[in-house]
Design a protein around this motif. Structure first.
Motif, mmCIF file in Angstrom:
data_model
loop_
_atom_site.group_PDB
_atom_site.id
_atom_site.type_symbol
_atom_site.label_atom_id
_atom_site.label_comp_id
_atom_site.label_asym_id
_atom_site.label_seq_id
_atom_site.Cartn_x
_atom_site.Cartn_y
_atom_site.Cartn_z
ATOM 1 N N SER A 84 0.835 -1.209 0.000
ATOM 2 C CA SER A 84 0.000 0.000 0.000
ATOM 3 C C SER A 84 0.871 1.261 0.000
ATOM 4 N N GLY A 85 1.962 1.197 0.748
ATOM 5 C CA GLY A 85 2.897 2.334 0.806
ATOM 6 C C GLY A 85 3.501 2.622 -0.558
ATOM 7 N N ARG A 86 3.888 1.547 -1.271
ATOM 8 C CA ARG A 86 4.510 1.750 -2.593
ATOM 9 C C ARG A 86 3.512 2.360 -3.576
ATOM 10 N N VAL A 87 2.293 1.862 -3.519
ATOM 11 C CA VAL A 87 1.269 2.372 -4.438
ATOM 12 C C VAL A 87 0.990 3.853 -4.146
ATOM 13 N N THR A 88 0.787 4.178 -2.871
ATOM 14 C CA THR A 88 0.459 5.574 -2.550
ATOM 15 C C THR A 88 1.656 6.503 -2.780
ATOM 16 N N ALA A 89 2.873 5.976 -2.593
ATOM 17 C CA ALA A 89 4.062 6.804 -2.867
ATOM 18 C C ALA A 89 4.129 7.139 -4.350
ATOM 19 N N SER A 90 3.848 6.135 -5.187
ATOM 20 C CA SER A 90 3.887 6.362 -6.635
ATOM 21 C C SER A 90 2.823 7.383 -7.048
ATOM 22 N N ILE A 91 1.623 7.238 -6.467
ATOM 23 C CA ILE A 91 0.537 8.165 -6.798
ATOM 24 C C ILE A 91 0.871 9.579 -6.312
ATOM 25 N N SER A 92 1.425 9.689 -5.111
ATOM 26 C CA SER A 92 1.734 11.028 -4.593
ATOM 27 C C SER A 92 2.822 11.688 -5.438
ATOM 28 N N HIS A 93 3.734 10.878 -5.971
ATOM 29 C CA HIS A 93 4.776 11.425 -6.839
ATOM 30 C C HIS A 93 4.155 11.995 -8.116
ATOM 31 N N ASP A 94 3.238 11.234 -8.702
ATOM 32 C CA ASP A 94 2.558 11.701 -9.917
ATOM 33 C C ASP A 94 1.790 12.995 -9.654
ATOM 34 N N LEU A 95 1.136 13.043 -8.482
ATOM 35 C CA LEU A 95 0.371 14.253 -8.141
ATOM 36 C C LEU A 95 1.280 15.467 -7.952
ATOM 37 N N LYS A 96 2.457 15.216 -7.361
ATOM 38 C CA LYS A 96 3.408 16.318 -7.163
ATOM 39 C C LYS A 96 3.822 16.908 -8.504
ATOM 40 N N ASN A 97 4.021 16.040 -9.502
ATOM 41 C CA ASN A 97 4.399 16.522 -10.827
ATOM 42 C C ASN A 97 3.302 17.382 -11.437
ATOM 43 N N VAL A 98 2.060 16.943 -11.261
ATOM 44 C CA VAL A 98 0.928 17.709 -11.783
ATOM 45 C C VAL A 98 0.865 19.075 -11.093
ATOM 46 N N LEU A 99 0.987 19.052 -9.764
ATOM 47 C CA LEU A 99 0.943 20.313 -9.010
ATOM 48 C C LEU A 99 2.069 21.253 -9.435
ATOM 49 N N ALA A 100 3.240 20.673 -9.726
ATOM 50 C CA ALA A 100 4.387 21.494 -10.146
ATOM 51 C C ALA A 100 4.065 22.220 -11.446
ATOM 52 N N ILE A 101 3.394 21.539 -12.381
ATOM 53 C CA ILE A 101 3.055 22.165 -13.665
ATOM 54 C C ILE A 101 1.994 23.252 -13.461
ATOM 55 N N ILE A 102 0.990 22.958 -12.633
ATOM 56 C CA ILE A 102 -0.051 23.969 -12.363
ATOM 57 C C ILE A 102 0.584 25.191 -11.679
#
Lengths: 224, 142
Positions: free
Chosen positions: A20-38
């Motif tokens: 669960s930690g690996r999955v949520t870490a991967s998702i949070s990383h993807d979200l950080k990238n999106v937030l960085a672009i916004i």
């Protein structure tokens, strides 16, 4: 394959938490990238506003391009959060019926960045568009993730993994084939031994194809 | 003089807009979406700072950092990442990164780091030049 009821073997809680930690870490990383672009686009709008105050002419088209970029990222973030939501709800019921192709697509998307970091690109081939099986969704996701992780760690240069899914005689199959190279039987056997408890949980089994050096994950549909 | 920056990240939308913002502030910015292109670029160009994403396709950012510093030990690399962990940050600093900034980035903080990178690089080059001059003075009879 074991034809009995879903196994009651206890799976280590620590392993489930790690997954669960690996999955949520991967998702949070993807979200950080999106937030960085916004964030950068919002910053660019502020920059342009200051430049306009100093006399710069700005075409409406430029503003439209920025608005489109933000819109695209919001849509991307929405997809990512939908995947997180689907994953979070995968523990709601022990056994449930679900669309396997959709779940596999979801796991591939969550794993994609990790796979690409190791040079692994994943393609999904659907022999049948809609395949519904009844088993433990959380452990199904767990084993898909572990298979992808095992393969990503097995390759030492850029490669393409083809996942071919099919359903016959109440058994669901996923064939994992590397476009170039193959899996070593020895390392596959070690991986297989680690997965035994999850396989029991989902009434699944691995079949190693010696000739093609690929492997198949087969899962019995417990619907009947 | 304008700072020359190489921006390395696989997120094209991110790279494009950050490039525009840094250029609006008078910097010269080149970009690379893959680690492989970085090695080509640093062979032919001189940069005051490289801004490098830690997680990219095909090669881990820490490996890219090591490879850059192997060829150009004076290069100032600022790590930019969406998933900074203490462990990775410490590793990057030990390997010789100037600093680590987490995404989403504060542009003023990034500019400050780029200016520090430029100053550090000038200092290293000045020291190099001083050593060359000292050698010349010792080896030449005049």
């Amino acid at each position: 394959m074991n034809d009995s009821k879903i196994s009651s073997n206890i799976f280590p809680l620590e392993d489930s938490l790690k997954f669960s930690g690996r999955v949520t870490a991967s998702i949070s990383h993807d979200l950080k990238n999106v937030l960085a672009i916004i964030n950068e686009n919002a910053g660019l709008l502020q920059d342009l506003s200051l430049m306009m105050q100093e006399g710069l002419f700005l075409s409406p088209q430029k503003l439209n391009v920025i608005a489109n970029k933000i819109e695209n990222q919001v849509s991307r973030a929405n997809d990512i959060i939908s995947r997180l939501n689907q994953f979070a709800h995968s523990v709601d019921e022990d056994i449930r019926e679900f669309d396997v192709v959709q779940v596999i697509e979801c796991m591939i998307k969550i794993f994609d960045r990790i796979g690409r970091a190791k040079g692994l690109n994943i393609e999904l081939i659907k022999q049948i568009e809609l395949i519904k099986i009844k088993t433990n969704l959380f452990y199904f996701q767990f084993i898909i993730w572990d298979c992808l992780d095992f393969i990503a760690k097995s390759i030492n240069k850029e490669n393409i993994l083809i996942l071919s899914v099919n359903f016959t005689d109440n058994i669901f199959y996923i064939n994992f084939i590397l476009k170039s190279g193959s899996f070593e039987e020895e390392s596959f056997n070690a991986f297989f031994n680690n997965e035994k408890i999850i396989l029991e949980k989902i009434m699944g089994d691995f079949i190693f194809n010696i000739r093609e050096k690929s492997f198949i994950l087969a899962i019995k549909n417990s619907h009947n | 003089m304008a700072q020359k920056v190489l921006l390395v990240d696989d997120e094209q939308d991110f790279v494009e807009v950050l490039q525009e913002r840094l250029e609006n502030r008078g910097m010269t910015v080149q970009t690379s979406l893959t680690p492989q292109k970085v090695f080509d670029k640093i062979q032919h160009e001189n940069y005051d700072a490289i801004i490098l994403d830690l997680q990219m396709p095909e090669m881990d950012g820490l490996t890219v950092l090591q490879e850059i510093l192997k060829v150009h030990p004076e290069m100032q690399v600022i790590i930019l990442t969406g998933h900074a962990t203490v462990d990775k940050g410490i590793k990057a600093m030990k390997l010789g990164a100037l600093d680590l900034i987490e995404k989403p980035v504060d542009i003023n903080l990034l500019i400050e780091k780029i200016k520090t990178a430029e100053a550090n690089k000038m200092l290293i080059l000045d020291e190099k030049m001083e050593n060359i001059m000292k050698d010349l003075m010792i080896n030449k009879s005049w």
